[in-house]
Design a protein around this motif. Structure first.
Motif, PDB file in Angstrom:
ATOM      1  N   GLU A  49       2.213   5.030  -3.808  1.00  0.00           N
ATOM      2  CA  GLU A  49       2.450   6.450  -4.104  1.00  0.00           C
ATOM      3  C   GLU A  49       3.665   6.669  -5.000  1.00  0.00           C
ATOM      4  O   GLU A  49       3.929   7.790  -5.418  1.00  0.00           O
ATOM      5  CB  GLU A  49       2.722   7.212  -2.797  1.00  0.00           C
ATOM      6  CG  GLU A  49       1.548   7.223  -1.855  1.00  0.00           C
ATOM      7  CD  GLU A  49       1.991   7.535  -0.435  1.00  0.00           C
ATOM      8  OE1 GLU A  49       3.119   8.061  -0.266  1.00  0.00           O
ATOM      9  OE2 GLU A  49       1.227   7.240   0.483  1.00  0.00           O
ATOM     10  N   ASN A  86      11.142  13.579   0.218  1.00  0.00           N
ATOM     11  CA  ASN A  86      10.362  13.297  -0.971  1.00  0.00           C
ATOM     12  C   ASN A  86      11.032  12.176  -1.771  1.00  0.00           C
ATOM     13  O   ASN A  86      12.216  12.210  -2.028  1.00  0.00           O
ATOM     14  CB  ASN A  86      10.318  14.590  -1.797  1.00  0.00           C
ATOM     15  CG  ASN A  86       9.455  14.436  -3.025  1.00  0.00           C
ATOM     16  OD1 ASN A  86       9.172  13.328  -3.473  1.00  0.00           O
ATOM     17  ND2 ASN A  86       9.020  15.558  -3.550  1.00  0.00           N
ATOM     18  N   LYS A  87      10.238  11.161  -2.132  1.00  0.00           N
ATOM     19  CA  LYS A  87      10.816   9.991  -2.797  1.00  0.00           C
ATOM     20  C   LYS A  87      11.401  10.305  -4.175  1.00  0.00           C
ATOM     21  O   LYS A  87      12.262   9.607  -4.664  1.00  0.00           O
ATOM     22  CB  LYS A  87       9.775   8.894  -2.926  1.00  0.00           C
ATOM     23  CG  LYS A  87       9.411   8.280  -1.590  1.00  0.00           C
ATOM     24  CD  LYS A  87       8.356   7.199  -1.763  1.00  0.00           C
ATOM     25  CE  LYS A  87       7.998   6.556  -0.444  1.00  0.00           C
ATOM     26  NZ  LYS A  87       6.971   7.321   0.292  1.00  0.00           N
ATOM     27  N   ASN A 111       0.830  -1.204   0.000  1.00  0.00           N
ATOM     28  CA  ASN A 111       0.000   0.000   0.000  1.00  0.00           C
ATOM     29  C   ASN A 111       0.863   1.251   0.000  1.00  0.00           C
ATOM     30  O   ASN A 111       0.552   2.234  -0.672  1.00  0.00           O
ATOM     31  CB  ASN A 111      -0.925   0.003   1.225  1.00  0.00           C
ATOM     32  CG  ASN A 111      -2.051  -1.011   1.069  1.00  0.00           C
ATOM     33  OD1 ASN A 111      -2.372  -1.419  -0.053  1.00  0.00           O
ATOM     34  ND2 ASN A 111      -2.632  -1.418   2.188  1.00  0.00           N
ATOM     35  N   ASP A 112       1.982   1.194   0.747  1.00  0.00           N
ATOM     36  CA  ASP A 112       2.902   2.346   0.759  1.00  0.00           C
ATOM     37  C   ASP A 112       3.551   2.561  -0.598  1.00  0.00           C
ATOM     38  O   ASP A 112       3.857   3.675  -0.973  1.00  0.00           O
ATOM     39  CB  ASP A 112       4.017   2.145   1.799  1.00  0.00           C
ATOM     40  CG  ASP A 112       3.456   2.230   3.211  1.00  0.00           C
ATOM     41  OD1 ASP A 112       2.333   2.764   3.369  1.00  0.00           O
ATOM     42  OD2 ASP A 112       4.131   1.767   4.142  1.00  0.00           O
ATOM     43  N   ARG A 171       5.897   7.069  -7.999  1.00  0.00           N
ATOM     44  CA  ARG A 171       5.686   7.367  -9.400  1.00  0.00           C
ATOM     45  C   ARG A 171       6.599   6.475 -10.251  1.00  0.00           C
ATOM     46  O   ARG A 171       7.775   6.311  -9.945  1.00  0.00           O
ATOM     47  CB  ARG A 171       6.040   8.836  -9.646  1.00  0.00           C
ATOM     48  CG  ARG A 171       5.508   9.404 -10.934  1.00  0.00           C
ATOM     49  CD  ARG A 171       5.396  10.926 -10.815  1.00  0.00           C
ATOM     50  NE  ARG A 171       6.679  11.531 -10.439  1.00  0.00           N
ATOM     51  CZ  ARG A 171       7.597  11.923 -11.319  1.00  0.00           C
ATOM     52  NH1 ARG A 171       7.394  11.778 -12.605  1.00  0.00           N
ATOM     53  NH2 ARG A 171       8.720  12.480 -10.922  1.00  0.00           N
TER      54      ARG A 171
END
Lengths: 360, 384
Positions: free
Chosen positions: A98, A329-330, A94-95, A100
């Motif tokens: 997000e 931020n990933k 679920n994580d 991209r």
């Protein structure tokens, strides 16, 4: 000085035999190796340096193999032990939702003494259900061997079942050094070098691409390193199923092996030398990884000048940042990788599991 | 066509196709020049910074090193003494300097200095000192002179290398003496060589922005020139990777090369990559990559054709990279240090000292010969 004939052979990108490879190692000419490796890299992948947006899942660290080389594993009952049940895996997935352009999920784990093959199949099916478009790179030959033994099935049967469940490629781990002498010391309960090669051959025949690896800098001799590389080259000649080679410098901290033989980490110089030499020996490999999680980012960047063309993925950085308590931020990791590549004059290429460049 | 990468500010640039071809032909000419042992120009230096082939660059620098210095790698078994971190200059790139009475400020008493040296002397191979410090706002030149005298009297067998061009300029200002007088007094007190720090970038544009309160470029060069005339050898350095351009790096190297032509008094050149942590520039400047460090090392070796030695300072580079740098033109790996303070305040991740065995091992691993030397590069022990 490197013998003139050998020098020319390397410059003309001709195949080296065992003795020639050993001589190149012993001559210790780091920058000759680097120049040759860089030329080979550019003839294979031009100015491109690949990376992938990926994430790792390690299902368990409880292991029946207990290799002295490993700091990750622990025995059943150890309070450091963990095992992810399907619910836990689902939470992790679920994580990942997000992220991209996530291309690959990489799953490798310890050899859990009690989990049966169905558990692993269920994990793969779950990942595939959640992320039908993301490739799964899962299970080293050590794990495949373990599944086959437990289920009393052939390697082909296990691999076929995994492939139908959604596994697309196999990682290259577990190869260590093929020499039985070395394995007896560093991983006595793990599958043999011949078995590792056999599983890879089977996978390639079933159309499953894999990677290959070598873990060096422990108790092996230089001859054993070169024998290892040549065995991998022979299988690649036969099947063409290896995509990338990875070198793992041995990390002695917290390992039984490191303590017993008082081993030190491999230095950047030796790392770069082995990388360049392996790039020269493995003439039938298209890609070499600079696995920055082990090398550190700055040394991995240097490795791009020593024959590597793939910085692997974004995962480790995220792990490290999170361990350090940051909520970065990933997307920074993709930019960081691109910047590292651009600084040295190469072109960043985001890839999928099959080294196809993604159009962003 | 020109590539713009993410439209962000970079310290490197993508070249146009025509430019690439031009640079390639320039680099071929440079290679020929180096092999013929001809001097490189400013433009050659700039073209070398545009070269993306690190192994090629390293190979040329390694070749020059082999011809000039052979296979010996020099190191010192030494002890760093930083008398005080209280400093009136407070340069923007420094994490060591402090105001008087601020947290962490210290200045050593003579007794503390002697204790430190005695502690370092537990290693029987320890042969020398490296003394550099902040510009203390109230100490007089006589204080420094006295310290050198006391150390020299108590430990006559230890060589003393100390004080940068910045400190010597400061001593002249606070005492009203000439630089020549300061250097003569220190020499008579027992000083044998001047340290290479404080050169930073020898450009007044940079110095006005980063370190306006200390010696100017001309003053730094004047100390070196004067010392050389008095027969005192000095080192030279460059602090790079902050706000300077590649052109300023090359100009800096050429200034050092010109003075070396004139005097021949420089012993070794030390490229210092800037460590931004805990400095006033921390937020704006990212630490240099190892790639840039090795490239700068190699280009320094190639530009400074009249320098005998180039130092891979392991404290800043880290030990593994310093080892690699020995293949990029360096033939000097500094020393055991005993306890490094200045750069560890700037977040250096290397250890604060290095055992001699470790240094020997690093050098031998790459097939070179270690030699323990004094502050004037006289070999004390050749480790066969």
């Amino acid at each position: 000085m490197i013998d003139k004939n050998l020098r020319e052979k390397v410059e003309n990108q001709e195949r080296l035999n065992f003795d020639e490879a050993l001589e190149l190692y012993r001559e210790n000419d780091l920058l000759f190796l680097a120049r040759a490796a860089r030329r080979i890299k550019e003839s294979k992948s031009g100015k491109k340096i690949f990376y992938i947006i990926n994430r790792h899942i390690n299902l368990t660290n409880i292991c029946s193999s207990n290799c002295p080389l490993c700091a990750f594993q622990c025995r059943s009952g150890d309070n450091r032990g963990y095992t992810l049940e399907l619910d836990d895996v689902e939470k992790i997935l679920n994580d990942f939702g997000e992220i991209r352009n996530l291309s690959e999920i990489h799953i490798v784990s310890a050899l859990h003494p009690e989990k049966n093959f169905n558990y692993y199949l269920d994990v793969i099916k779950l990942v595939k259900k959640k992320f039908p478009a993301v490739s799964i790179n899962a299970f080293t030959p050590a794990e495949i061997f373990n599944f086959a033994q437990k289920e009393n099935k052939t390697f082909a049967e296990i691999l076929t079942a995994l492939k139908s469940a959604g596994v697309e490629t196999l990682p290259g781990g577990g190869a260590e050094i093929f020499s039985p002498r070395v394995r007896e010391i560093i991983c006595p309960k793990k599958l043999s070098g011949e078995q590792w090669l056999k599983i890879m051959r089977t996978a390639h025949k079933l159309g499953i691409k894999t990677n290959a690896s070598m873990m060096f800098g422990h108790v092996e001799t230089i001859e054993e390193r070169i024998e290892h590389l040549i065995k991998i080259r022979e299988l690649q000649d036969e099947t063409g199923g290896f995509q990338a080679m990875m070198l793992f410098p041995f990390f002695p901290a917290n390992t039984e092996l490191g303590e017993k033989f008082n081993l030190r980490p491999v230095g950047a110089w030796e790392n770069l030398k082995m990388l360049a030499l392996s790039r020269i020996i493995l003439d039938n490999f298209d890609h070499f990884k600079a696995f920055w999680v082990m090398m550190t980012l700055p040394v991995a960047q240097l490795a791009l000048g020593f024959g590597a063309d793939d910085l692997d993925g974004t995962i480790g950085e995220e792990k490290i940042i999170h361990a350090a308590g940051s909520g970065e931020n990933k997307n920074i990791s993709r930019e960081t990788l691109s910047e590292i590549i651009s600084e040295v004059g190469y072109i960043p290429a985001e890839r999928n599991s099959f080294y196809e460049e993604k159009i962003l | 066509m020109e590539f713009e990468i993410f439209g962000r500010k970079k310290n490197y640039r993508r070249l146009k196709r025509g430019e690439c071809l031009h640079i390639r032909s320039e680099l071929e000419k440079i290679e020929q020049k180096i092999l013929r042992e001809e001097r490189l120009t400013f433009d050659d230096g700039i073209n070398l910074f545009d070269c993306k082939n690190l192994a090629w660059l390293g190979m040329l620098a390694d070749e020059v090193r082999r011809k000039k210095c052979g296979d010996i790698v020099y190191y010192n078994v030494n002890c760093h003494v930083n008398l005080t971190n209280i400093c009136s200059a407070r340069c923007k790139f420094c994490a060591f300097g402090r105001d008087e009475n601020s947290l962490g400020a210290y200045s050593m008493t003579t007794e503390q200095i002697i204790n430190l040296i005695e502690d370092a002397l537990k290693d029987p191979n320890m042969t020398g000192l490296h003394i550099v410090s902040g510009l203390h706002p109230t100490w007089k030149f006589e204080n420094y002179l006295e310290i050198v005298k006391v150390i020299h009297e108590k430990f006559p067998n230890l060589y003393i290398k100390g004080f940068t061009g910045v400190e010597i300029t400061h001593f002249a200002k606070i005492s009203g003496r000439t630089v020549e007088n300061i250097l003569t007094e220190l020499k008579n007190a027992g000083l044998q060589a001047i340290a290479g720090g404080g050169a930073e970038i020898l450009s007044d544009r940079i110095r006005n922005l980063l370190c306006p309160k200390k010696a100017t470029a001309a003053e730094w060069l004047n100390v070196a020139r004067t010392a050389h005339k008095l027969g005192i050898k000095t080192n030279a350095s460059m602090l790079y990777g902050h706000i300077e351009t590649f052109a300023e790096r090359i100009e800096h190297l050429i200034k050092l090369r010109e003075l070396q032509d004139e005097t021949g008094g420089f012993q070794t050149f030390i490229p210092f990559p800037f460590l931004p942590k805990n400095t006033a520039l921390e937020k704006e400047i990212k630490q240099t990559s190892m790639w840039d460090d090795l490239r700068t090392m190699a280009i320094s070796r190639l530009m400074l054709d009249n320098f005998d030695n180039i130092k891979a300072y392991w404290v800043m580079l880290t030990v593994p990279v310093a080892q690699v740098a020995l293949n990029f033109g360096a033939n000097d790996i500094d020393g055991t240090i005993h306890k490094e303070n200045i750069l560890h305040d700037a977040g250096a991740t290397s250890p604060t000292n290095l055992a001699e065995d470790e240094i020997i091992k690093i050098i031998r691993e790459i097939g070179r010969t270690p030699a323990a030397c004094d502050c004037n590069f006289n070999i004390l022990r050749l480790i066969k």
